[in-house]
Structures are given as C-alpha cells and as structure tokens.
Design an enzyme around this catalytic site. Sequence first.
Site, PDB file in Angstrom:
ATOM      1  N   SER A  66       0.818  -1.221   0.000  1.00  0.00           N
ATOM      2  CA  SER A  66       0.000   0.000   0.000  1.00  0.00           C
ATOM      3  C   SER A  66       0.851   1.270   0.000  1.00  0.00           C
ATOM      4  O   SER A  66       2.023   1.267   0.367  1.00  0.00           O
ATOM      5  CB  SER A  66      -0.904   0.014   1.232  1.00  0.00           C
TER       6      SER A  66
HETATM    7  N1  SAH Z   1      -0.693  -5.124   3.913  1.00  0.00           N
HETATM    8  C1  SAH Z   1       0.109  -5.457   2.754  1.00  0.00           C
HETATM    9  C2  SAH Z   1      -0.536  -5.034   1.437  1.00  0.00           C
HETATM   10  C3  SAH Z   1      -1.715  -5.828   1.165  1.00  0.00           C
HETATM   11  S1  SAH Z   1      -2.261  -6.020  -0.497  1.00  0.00           S
HETATM   12  C4  SAH Z   1       1.487  -4.872   2.844  1.00  0.00           C
HETATM   13  O1  SAH Z   1       1.777  -4.151   3.794  1.00  0.00           O
HETATM   14  O2  SAH Z   1       2.288  -5.144   1.941  1.00  0.00           O
HETATM   15  C5  SAH Z   1      -3.603  -7.100  -0.076  1.00  0.00           C
HETATM   16  C6  SAH Z   1      -3.196  -8.495   0.275  1.00  0.00           C
HETATM   17  O3  SAH Z   1      -4.371  -9.172   0.722  1.00  0.00           O
HETATM   18  C7  SAH Z   1      -2.667  -9.300  -0.911  1.00  0.00           C
HETATM   19  O4  SAH Z   1      -1.415  -9.829  -0.607  1.00  0.00           O
HETATM   20  C8  SAH Z   1      -3.721 -10.389  -1.095  1.00  0.00           C
HETATM   21  O5  SAH Z   1      -3.195 -11.611  -1.548  1.00  0.00           O
HETATM   22  C9  SAH Z   1      -4.295 -10.513   0.305  1.00  0.00           C
HETATM   23  N2  SAH Z   1      -5.640 -11.106   0.399  1.00  0.00           N
HETATM   24  C10 SAH Z   1      -6.687 -10.963  -0.448  1.00  0.00           C
HETATM   25  N3  SAH Z   1      -7.750 -11.664  -0.004  1.00  0.00           N
HETATM   26  C11 SAH Z   1      -7.359 -12.269   1.135  1.00  0.00           C
HETATM   27  C12 SAH Z   1      -8.011 -13.156   2.049  1.00  0.00           C
HETATM   28  N4  SAH Z   1      -9.271 -13.534   1.869  1.00  0.00           N
HETATM   29  N5  SAH Z   1      -7.317 -13.571   3.129  1.00  0.00           N
HETATM   30  C13 SAH Z   1      -6.023 -13.188   3.327  1.00  0.00           C
HETATM   31  N6  SAH Z   1      -5.354 -12.381   2.488  1.00  0.00           N
HETATM   32  C14 SAH Z   1      -6.011 -11.928   1.408  1.00  0.00           C
END
Ligand code: SAH
Length: 216
Positions: A66
């Site tokens: 993000s």
């Molecule tokens: N917080 C992260 C950025 C997140 S991007 C950082 O600091 O880098 C969103 C993430 O959520 C992605 O890696 C995606 O694979 C994950 N995601 C999407 N759906 C999800 C689910 N149902 N359970 C767990 N993770 C999930």
Amino acid sequence: MARQELVNEIKENVRATRFYLDREKLDEKVMRMLATVPRHEFVPQDSRRFAYENRPLSIGYGQTISQPYIVAIMTDLLDLHPDAKVLELGTGSGYQAAILSGLVKEVYTIEIVEALGLKAKERLVRLGYDNVTVKIGDGYYGWDEHAPFDAIIVTAAASHIPPPLTQQLKVGGKMIIPVGTMFLTQQLLLVTKQEKGKLVSRQILPVRFVPVTGGH
Ligand code: SAH
C-alpha cells in the site's frame, strides 16, 4: 534521507486531508515507525529505487504494497495501545505488519497467496519483527484461536464487513477496512464495536485497494 522525506510528505498529506481524518496530525509513535521500518526491504529488488516514493508498488501475484500515507492513516486511526493484540487481513509484503509490530504487543496476520505469505514471514523474521505471526489462509474467517482482538486492519477491499471479523473484535475495539468493489469507489471505514456488539462506522475517505479474494 529518502525515508525522512517520505515522512515529511506524509505529514503534509495528513494536513491536507485533516477534515477527512478528523485529526491534524498523526501520533508521534506511528510517525517514528514510518521513519524506521526499511520499506525497501519489503519491495521487489527491481523497484527498490521507488521504495520511498509515496505510492503503492507491485509485489507480484497481482498484489501491491500500500501507499505509505494510507498505511500511516490506517494505523493511526486504530488508536493502538502498547498492550494491544491486532489482526491483519492481507499480509502482502509484511510492511504494514512491521509498522504495527513496534506499536503493539502482538500482531497476527493472514495471507491467502502462499508464496507471498511465506516470503513475508521469512522477511519479518530476518528483520527481527518477532511479535508478528503470519498464517497462510483465508482471512475472511479471522483467527479464532487468538481472538478477541483490540483492533483489526483489513488491507484488501471487501464487498462487506466480514461477520467473523466483527465477532472477533473486542467491545470498544476498532476495525479499519476498505469496503467496495474493484469498479466502484471503495470507502475506507472505521468501525467501532460498541456494547452488545453494535457497530458504528465512520467513512474516512475514498481509496483503491486490491480485492479480498477467497471462497466465502
Ligand atoms: N498489507 C500489505 C498489502 C496488502 S495487499 C502490505 O503491507 O504489503 C492485499 C493483500 O491481501 C494481498 O497480498 C492479497 O493476496 C491478500 N488477500 C486478499 N484476499 C485475502 C483473504 N481472503 N485472506 C487473506 N489475504 C487476502
């Protein structure tokens, strides 16, 4: 230094958006974490030179780390205390978890893409963020074993607030979550759980996140 410039830029962004945030500036401790966590360690080698720019970056598998300003405000709006236990849905690179690590007692974070989760876990261990526990799985269902949580942060956009997450939130606890779809505007919501499980939510500002996936 690039990281300090980024922190200054975030401060300016916060000032410019203070009416949305309902605060003039972010907590000193949050700013200190942004000034110390090495974001370049959380991005792929070929985009390291952009690590201290205030924007999201690709981390592979169609996912992103993000924008630092968004990480900053989401963290700040949770009003975390040092004894808190926090759940994160969407480990991604592990950067948000690392920021939380220095602010609370325990961080539990769930990632659905196995390769990303394993990489983040290895990275968090290597960098010494030892109060973070990573799990591979579907974060929609939360992490019952460690519930209830003082705060929950969802870093992917959900079509609705997942009921298992509100169940696992303490009374008085806060959840920050982008709600919306890929195509319509998503709103960042700050949800507070009140007595008898009543949820009060406040719209913070429009955002753009990758979607929550999984089979629910
Ligand atoms: N917080 C992260 C950025 C997140 S991007 C950082 O600091 O880098 C969103 C993430 O959520 C992605 O890696 C995606 O694979 C994950 N995601 C999407 N759906 C999800 C689910 N149902 N359970 C767990 N993770 C999930």
